[in-house]
Design a protein around this motif. Structure first.
Motif, PDB file in Angstrom:
ATOM      1  N   LYS A  99       0.822  -1.043  -0.062  1.00 48.96           N
ATOM      2  CA  LYS A  99      -0.080   0.064   0.134  1.00 48.96           C
ATOM      3  C   LYS A  99       1.103   1.199   0.033  1.00 48.96           C
ATOM      4  O   LYS A  99       1.746   1.363   0.715  1.00 48.96           O
ATOM      5  N   ILE A 100       0.581   2.265  -0.673  1.00 49.80           N
ATOM      6  CA  ILE A 100       1.277   3.367  -0.967  1.00 49.80           C
ATOM      7  C   ILE A 100       0.534   4.391  -1.533  1.00 49.80           C
ATOM      8  O   ILE A 100      -0.492   4.384  -2.099  1.00 49.80           O
ATOM      9  N   LYS A 101       0.579   5.793  -0.964  1.00 52.19           N
ATOM     10  CA  LYS A 101      -0.138   6.761  -1.360  1.00 52.19           C
ATOM     11  C   LYS A 101       0.675   7.127  -2.919  1.00 52.19           C
ATOM     12  O   LYS A 101       1.789   7.194  -3.061  1.00 52.19           O
ATOM     13  N   PHE A 102      -0.450   7.657  -3.673  1.00 49.00           N
ATOM     14  CA  PHE A 102      -0.068   7.967  -5.039  1.00 49.00           C
ATOM     15  C   PHE A 102       0.836   9.180  -5.193  1.00 49.00           C
ATOM     16  O   PHE A 102       1.708   9.204  -5.841  1.00 49.00           O
ATOM     17  N   SER A 103       0.667  10.023  -4.255  1.00 47.93           N
ATOM     18  CA  SER A 103       1.356  11.256  -4.217  1.00 47.93           C
ATOM     19  C   SER A 103       2.903  11.033  -3.981  1.00 47.93           C
ATOM     20  O   SER A 103       3.527  11.752  -4.545  1.00 47.93           O
ATOM     21  N   SER A 114      -8.169  10.419  -9.900  1.00 46.80           N
ATOM     22  CA  SER A 114      -9.784  10.015  -9.791  1.00 46.80           C
ATOM     23  C   SER A 114      -9.840   8.599  -9.533  1.00 46.80           C
ATOM     24  O   SER A 114      -9.076   7.821  -9.973  1.00 46.80           O
ATOM     25  N   GLU A 115     -10.908   8.034  -8.672  1.00 48.14           N
ATOM     26  CA  GLU A 115     -11.462   6.912  -8.670  1.00 48.14           C
ATOM     27  C   GLU A 115     -12.763   6.545  -9.176  1.00 48.14           C
ATOM     28  O   GLU A 115     -13.381   7.529  -9.167  1.00 48.14           O
ATOM     29  N   GLN A 116     -12.563   5.512  -9.780  1.00 51.64           N
ATOM     30  CA  GLN A 116     -14.022   4.876 -10.223  1.00 51.64           C
ATOM     31  C   GLN A 116     -14.333   3.486  -9.906  1.00 51.64           C
ATOM     32  O   GLN A 116     -13.492   2.741 -10.549  1.00 51.64           O
ATOM     33  N   TYR A 117     -14.939   3.219  -8.871  1.00 55.24           N
ATOM     34  CA  TYR A 117     -15.113   1.875  -8.301  1.00 55.24           C
ATOM     35  C   TYR A 117     -13.865   1.456  -7.904  1.00 55.24           C
ATOM     36  O   TYR A 117     -13.251   2.100  -6.665  1.00 55.24           O
ATOM     37  N   ASP A 118     -13.481   0.362  -8.239  1.00 51.20           N
ATOM     38  CA  ASP A 118     -11.970   0.054  -7.784  1.00 51.20           C
ATOM     39  C   ASP A 118     -10.650   0.268  -8.589  1.00 51.20           C
ATOM     40  O   ASP A 118      -9.609  -0.238  -8.640  1.00 51.20           O
ATOM     41  N   THR A 119     -10.953   1.541  -9.476  1.00 54.58           N
ATOM     42  CA  THR A 119     -10.115   1.616 -10.517  1.00 54.58           C
ATOM     43  C   THR A 119      -9.384   3.140 -10.139  1.00 54.58           C
ATOM     44  O   THR A 119     -10.471   3.960  -9.943  1.00 54.58           O
ATOM     45  N   GLU A 149      -4.598   6.089  -1.818  1.00 55.38           N
ATOM     46  CA  GLU A 149      -3.896   5.057  -1.434  1.00 55.38           C
ATOM     47  C   GLU A 149      -4.181   3.957  -2.126  1.00 55.38           C
ATOM     48  O   GLU A 149      -5.558   3.574  -2.679  1.00 55.38           O
ATOM     49  N   ILE A 150      -3.106   3.548  -2.775  1.00 55.48           N
ATOM     50  CA  ILE A 150      -3.479   2.032  -3.768  1.00 55.48           C
ATOM     51  C   ILE A 150      -2.492   1.078  -3.261  1.00 55.48           C
ATOM     52  O   ILE A 150      -1.385   1.254  -2.769  1.00 55.48           O
TER      53      ILE A 150
END
Length: 90
Positions: A14-18, A78-83, A44-45
């Motif tokens: 897990k990591i923050k996209f920033s 941006s997030e769209q569902y699990d993407t 976070e992805i």
């Protein structure tokens, strides 16, 4: 570049996209004449950071090549569902 072609074991975390954006921008030389507009949000992805970093580096390099000597590059998340959607615009 050859490491990307070779099959590598996937190491997810897990990591923050920033953090990925910051690391990518630190590794690429960007002219002071180019204004960067970074995302206001953070996501976070769970991913293989190195693989995403390679992809983001390639995207940023491509946008830089298409940008004139002076200009602006925007990165949006941006997030769209699990993407997670990453958009770069110049």
């Amino acid at each position: 570049m050859l490491n990307f072609v070779r099959e590598q074991p996937i190491e997810t975390s897990k990591i923050k996209f920033s953090e990925i954006i910051r690391e990518s921008l630190d590794s690429i030389k960007i002219s002071n004449e180019i204004k960067l507009v970074l995302p206001k949000n953070d996501i976070e992805i769970t991913c293989d950071k190195n693989q995403i970093l390679i992809c983001l580096n390639n995207l940023i390099s491509t946008v830089l090549q298409a940008t004139r000597a002076q200009g602006e590059i925007s990165i949006r998340l941006s997030e769209q569902y699990d993407t997670v959607i990453v958009q770069l615009q110049h």
